[in-house]
Enzyme design. Structure first.
Site: not given
Ligand code: AGP
Length: 606
Positions: A2, A27, A74, A99-100, A479, A483, A486, A502, A601
């Site tokens: 947020c 955000r 968010w 925010n939080g 990575e 990518k 997401e 395995h 982000k």
């Protein structure tokens, strides 16, 4: 996550707050809203979805006034609904943005409901508004109201509140979540970061944890957690006042992929002195103090850390461990003596990474930060900064910040190896000369969009996809999987090639895409047998490597050829094709590339 903003001054605040929210959109993008005060009345406009939805709504029904607050959400507590969008009002008297997470909100809410308060939302944040109303009804002035609210709440927060009984005063506070206050003539602005106020001012003060402030257009009284007046330095920030555009690309991500040759060469320059010698920006006494390293990071930055570990141990012989920041924060690591903690964060605001760094500090470790945002909390709190010079990264999926982090880590590894004698002078010079060729090699990978397009077309129908790699290409496989998931929402996992037999090999079925990094040299034969086993079980094999390496895999269904480079730098050059593959697959699927669902982000909640 947020983002919050508050303005008080002599200009109509609607457009100013919208301008700040545009800069805070990274955000969150679940909902947004603005509340203002004029003629002692609170006005509110909120909308579900991206900021563009709020802009449409506010055009039809503008808000007016010279003081107001804004929010970009968010979602944490409560679904993505209009009722849960901020600002939250209580009794049409107070409006807040937060925010939080208010951790003890449930008991506060129960108590407030018993006292007759009516709650509209499912959020934790709404308790703040009711607590302020309670304080003002008890006759508090703004600073007393802030103290009352802060005495009640626990958790991580940055908030701003306005009250129609004090129509020229912003009330703000922070603990763990960032909050900056900017000043100019006859106005003040508060926001989650300095970029959000860069269209108005560069004179900024950062509140510290437990600080709170009463802000008007002409004054700003800051207090610390002991209720003492606190003098916080006003700094001149460098944040660009101009909103970044896409420079003709369809998405920020596409633009940022193309910016990597520059990001890499700028970062190499930042790691070198004026004479062109690699120093990593660290003086010799500090370098020689480094005997062990713990690398702390989250997400993509964590994969950079894992690649960094291979490099540092190989080139300097210094022992390295990598820890996921959110885990380290709550661990009691046994051996900490002579360990330097290096935290890696693009935003410099990830709460997990910030908390891990503070934990390391409390354990007595020196802390270095590899950060991209120069004014961020991690950049300000770390003992030393090794900057990445990637420039602002707007796309939620990290691309150029990742390769810039890799550049800092390889430079650090070389410099440490030189310092402790693990590398001789000629090897250092050789590696540095080869490193200088990496921006050029990365530039050539931009030609891979066309050859990767048909592979992405094929991949878009997959339900699942595996990424494989060995040695320092194993974290790059992870990575690549991150990518893809997401951006395209396709399930993907990265494995060390040798680990397939395995367990993960049980996942193999006809047509399952397997994206595998292949290298030349001693590991090549091992990779071939691992891939043969996968192909024999129906795997659709896509290989990524230099021409020589991919030519060894004659049974691959698709090949992505990267430019030749010194093998140790392969993770940097190899990063680009997996970014392109994820980007093009998402494009095929029509997902929201720059703002994928559920992500933000900068992750400022635990
Ligand atoms: C990257 O594509 C992700 N969106 C995410 O994993 C990110 O790397 C992570 O949240 C860490 O962020 P930071 O580097 O800003 O701390």
């Amino acid at each position: 996550m947020c983002g919050i903003v508050g303005y008080v001054g002599n200009e109509a605040c609607q457009e100013i707050i919208l301008g700040s929210l545009e800069r805070l959109e990274y955000r969150g993008y679940d909902s947004s809203g603005i509340a203002t005060i004029e003629h002692d009345q609170l006005q509110l406009c909120r909308a579900v979805g991206k900021l563009s939805e709020l802009k449409v709504k506010i055009k039809e029904k503008p808000v007016s006034g010279y003081m107001g607050i804004g929010h970009i959400r968010w979602a944490t507590h409560g679904g993505v609904t209009l009722e849960n969008a901020h600002p939250h009002l209580a009794n049409s008297e107070v409006a807040i943005v937060h925010n939080g997470i208010i951790e003890n909100y449930a008991e506060l809410k129960k108590d407030l409901i018993e006292k007759g308060c009516v709650f509209i939302s499912d959020t934790d944040s709404e308790v703040l508004a009711h607590l302020f109303v309670h304080a003002f009804r008890e006759g508090c002035v703004p600073v007393e109201a802030l103290r009352f609210v802060l005495s009640k709440i626990e958790g991580a927060f940055a908030f701003a509140a306005i009250s129609k009984s004090n129509p020229e005063t912003l009330m703000v506070a922070r603990n763990a979540s960032p909050l900056a206050i900017g000043f100019a003539d006859e106005m003040a602005i508060v926001a989650s970061d300095a970029t959000a106020m860069a269209h108005l001012t560069r004179q900024v003060t950062y509140l510290k944890d437990n600080d709170y402030a009463v802000v008007t257009a002409k004054s700003c009284d800051i207090f610390n957690g002991n209720n003492e007046p606190a003098n916080r330095e006003i700094v001149q920030v460098k944040a660009s006042p101009i909103l970044l555009d896409k420079a003709g690309f369809r998405h920020y991500m596409e633009k940022e992929i193309h910016e990597q040759p520059d990001a890499i060469s700028h970062t190499i320059s930042a790691m070198s002195d004026v004479g062109g010698n690699l120093t990593a920006g660290i003086d010799i006494p500090s370098l020689s103090k480094i005997k062990r390293i713990v690398l702390l990071a989250a997400g993509t930055s964590f994969y950079a850390a894992q690649i960094g570990r291979y490099w540092i141990e190989k080139l300097s012989g210094i022992p390295v461990v990598c820890e996921i920041a959110s885990e380290y924060h709550y661990r009691d690591p046994a051996a900490t003596g002579q360990t330097t903690a290096i935290v890696i964060s693009q935003s410099g605001e990830s709460i997990d990474t910030l908390m891990a760094m503070r934990h390391a500090k409390n354990l007595g470790l020196d802390t270095f930060g590899i950060v991209n945002v120069a004014d961020s909390t991690i950049a300000r709190e770390a003992d030393k900064i090794l900057p990445t010079r990637a420039g602002p990264e707007i796309g939620v999926a990290s691309t150029k910040a990742f390769t810039a982090q890799l550049v800092v880590l390889i430079c650090l590894a070389i410099v440490l190896g030189k310092q402790n004698g693990h590398l001789d002078e000629s090897r250092v010079t050789y590696l540095y000369q080869k490193l200088l060729k990496i921006p050029g090699a990365v530039g050539k990978t931009m030609k891979l969009f066309d050859p990767i397009r048909p592979i992405a077309h094929q991949l878009k129908n997959a339900r699942s996809c595996l990424f494989l790699g060995r040695d320092m290409l194993f974290p790059l496989a992870c990575e690549g999987a991150l990518k893809l998931k997401e951006l395209s929402y396709i399930h993907a996992e990265g494995f060390a090639s040798g680990e397939m037999k395995h367990g993960p090999i049980a996942l193999l079925e006809d047509g399952l895409p397997i994206v595998s990094f292949v290298s030349e040299g001693k590991m090549a034969l091992k990779a071939i047998s691992n891939l043969k086993e996968a192909e024999a079980r129906g795997g659709y094999i896509i290989v990524i490597g230099t021409q020589v390496a991919v030519d060894l895999i004659d049974f691959a269904a698709a090949k992505i050829v990267i430019p030749d480079c010194e093998p140790i730098f392969a993770p940097i050059v190899g990063a680009i094709p997996v970014q392109i593959l994820a980007y093009l697959t998402a494009l095929e699927k029509g997902t929201d590339i720059d703002q994928p669902r559920n992500l933000a982000k900068s992750v400022t909640v635990e």
